[in-house]
Design an enzyme around this catalytic site. Structure first.
Site, PDB file in Angstrom:
ATOM      1  N   SER A 100       0.903  -1.292  -0.079  1.00  0.00           N
ATOM      2  CA  SER A 100      -0.272  -0.044   0.015  1.00  0.00           C
ATOM      3  C   SER A 100       0.905   1.325   0.001  1.00  0.00           C
ATOM      4  CB  SER A 100      -0.856   0.035   1.195  1.00  0.00           C
ATOM      5  OG  SER A 100      -2.135  -0.863   0.805  1.00  0.00           O
ATOM      6  N   LYS A 130       0.156   3.640  -2.736  1.00  0.00           N
ATOM      7  CA  LYS A 130      -0.831   4.677  -2.929  1.00  0.00           C
ATOM      8  C   LYS A 130      -0.278   6.110  -2.748  1.00  0.00           C
ATOM      9  CE  LYS A 130      -4.602   1.944  -0.756  1.00  0.00           C
ATOM     10  NZ  LYS A 130      -4.119   0.636  -0.323  1.00  0.00           N
ATOM     11  N   SER A 150      -5.598   3.765   4.232  1.00  0.00           N
ATOM     12  CA  SER A 150      -5.297   2.949   3.173  1.00  0.00           C
ATOM     13  C   SER A 150      -6.486   2.056   2.517  1.00  0.00           C
ATOM     14  CB  SER A 150      -4.213   1.784   3.878  1.00  0.00           C
ATOM     15  OG  SER A 150      -3.378   1.406   2.742  1.00  0.00           O
TER      16      SER A 150
END
Length: 332
Positions: A49, A52, A104
């Site tokens: 993640s 991102k 997230s």
């Protein structure tokens, strides 16, 4: 030429004492775009993640925050970490960005991608275009979330993720989002708390992003600033990553000194007048030497005779100096 050395931090030890138990890590000098230290910095793997970060900056650069979108069936493909938005919800890009970076949210990632790119697939192309633009030569993005169960995931290295984070930090809005500890949603549906523990546990931390998948294991990127020393740390597959980041920051902050090569203002260098709109700063270890060469209006900077970076010099014109002074008066 005036060479001013300003010792803001004096080294007490070299930055190698904190033990690292993981696959790869990097300490990156954001100011000088320089690798301070690391291990396996070019090792390529799924980054989970923390990818991102790229999703966020592509959205910020291509959309208004106040734009409202209607959540559609795109989120049906979201699983794992989510903020649980629902089909037919009306929500702003701003709320989705905070849900993306603080919690997230994979559902936020998909809706942002659909909104900005027109389709998730086109948005992923935009992510890879941005990666190439900023010099991420090994990195490849497959999706906006970092999930890697259905494909190879988003592949990168700790070095290139540090390069990406430094680029993102040039954007004030990005910095505002990632340093937020608690966010009140504009739609009035509650609060989101940041998963980055260092924001609460370490006073010099100014942002970052967490990540985890079964394939990638733990991934973490953080940034900390202390007395003008600006560092980024990225770790892959490190079980005690928050502890390692904090201890490594403290170790390196103790060991750094700041060198001011040239003061802000007009400076004469080898018979030519140049305008420095800000102090030209360098970070270095205590026993390292810093030197420079000038060629074709560019300054090439060396640390211990090893090339570090080049800077485009700006010839002095009275109009530029006047505008610089005026800018200072306005913002002070």
């Amino acid at each position: 030429m005036k060479l001013l050395i300003s010792f803001l931090m004096i080294f007490q030890m070299i930055c190698t004492n904190v033990e690292f138990y993981g696959k790869s890590y990097i300490v990156y000098d954001s100011l000088n775009q320089y690798v301070v230290e690391g291990r396996n910095i070019d090792y390529l793997q799924s980054v989970a993640s923390i990818s991102k970060i790229m999703t966020a900056i592509v959205v910020i650069e291509n959309s208004r925050l106040d734009k409202k979108i209607t959540v559609d069936e795109t989120i049906n493909k979201a699983y794992g970490s989510c903020v649980y938005i629902h089909i037919k919800d009306r929500i702003t890009i701003q709320d989705l960005l905070y849900g993306l970076m603080l919690r997230s949210g994979n559902d936020c990632a998909l809706m942002l991608a659909k909104s900005v790119g027109g389709s998730v697939e086109r948005f992923v192309e935009m992510m890879n275009e941005k990666a190439r633009d900023i010099g991420m030569k090994q990195t490849h993005f497959s999706n906006p979330s970092g999930l890697d169960e259905e494909d190879e995931g988003n592949l990168s290295t700790v070095k290139e993720m540090a390069i990406l984070y430094r680029y993102c930090c040039q954007n004030p809005l990005f910095n505002q989002i990632v340093k937020t500890k608690e966010y009140k949603r504009l739609d009035g549906k509650g609060y989101w708390h940041n998963k980055n523990r260092l924001l609460k546990e370490y006073p010099y931390c100014v942002g970052g992003k967490t990540g985890y998948t079964k394939k990638a294991k733990r991934t973490l990127i953080t940034r900390a600033i202390k007395k003008q020393v600006d560092l980024i740390i990225v770790t892959f597959n490190c079980g005690n990553d928050f502890e390692f980041h904090q201890k490594k920051y403290e170790e390196c902050f103790k060991n750094y000194e700041k060198l001011v090569l040239f003061d802000k203002g007009v400076r004469n260098i080898k018979g030519n007048w140049y305008l420095f709109e800000n102090d030209l700063l360098m970070s270095k270890e205590k026993d390292e030497s810093v030197s420079y060469l000038i060629h074709n209006e560019e300054m090439f900077i060396y640390r211990n005779q090893t090339y570090i970076k080049k800077i485009k010099l700006k010839r002095y014109r009275f109009r530029d100096f006047y505008l610089m002074i005026l800018k200072d008066l306005v913002y002070e």
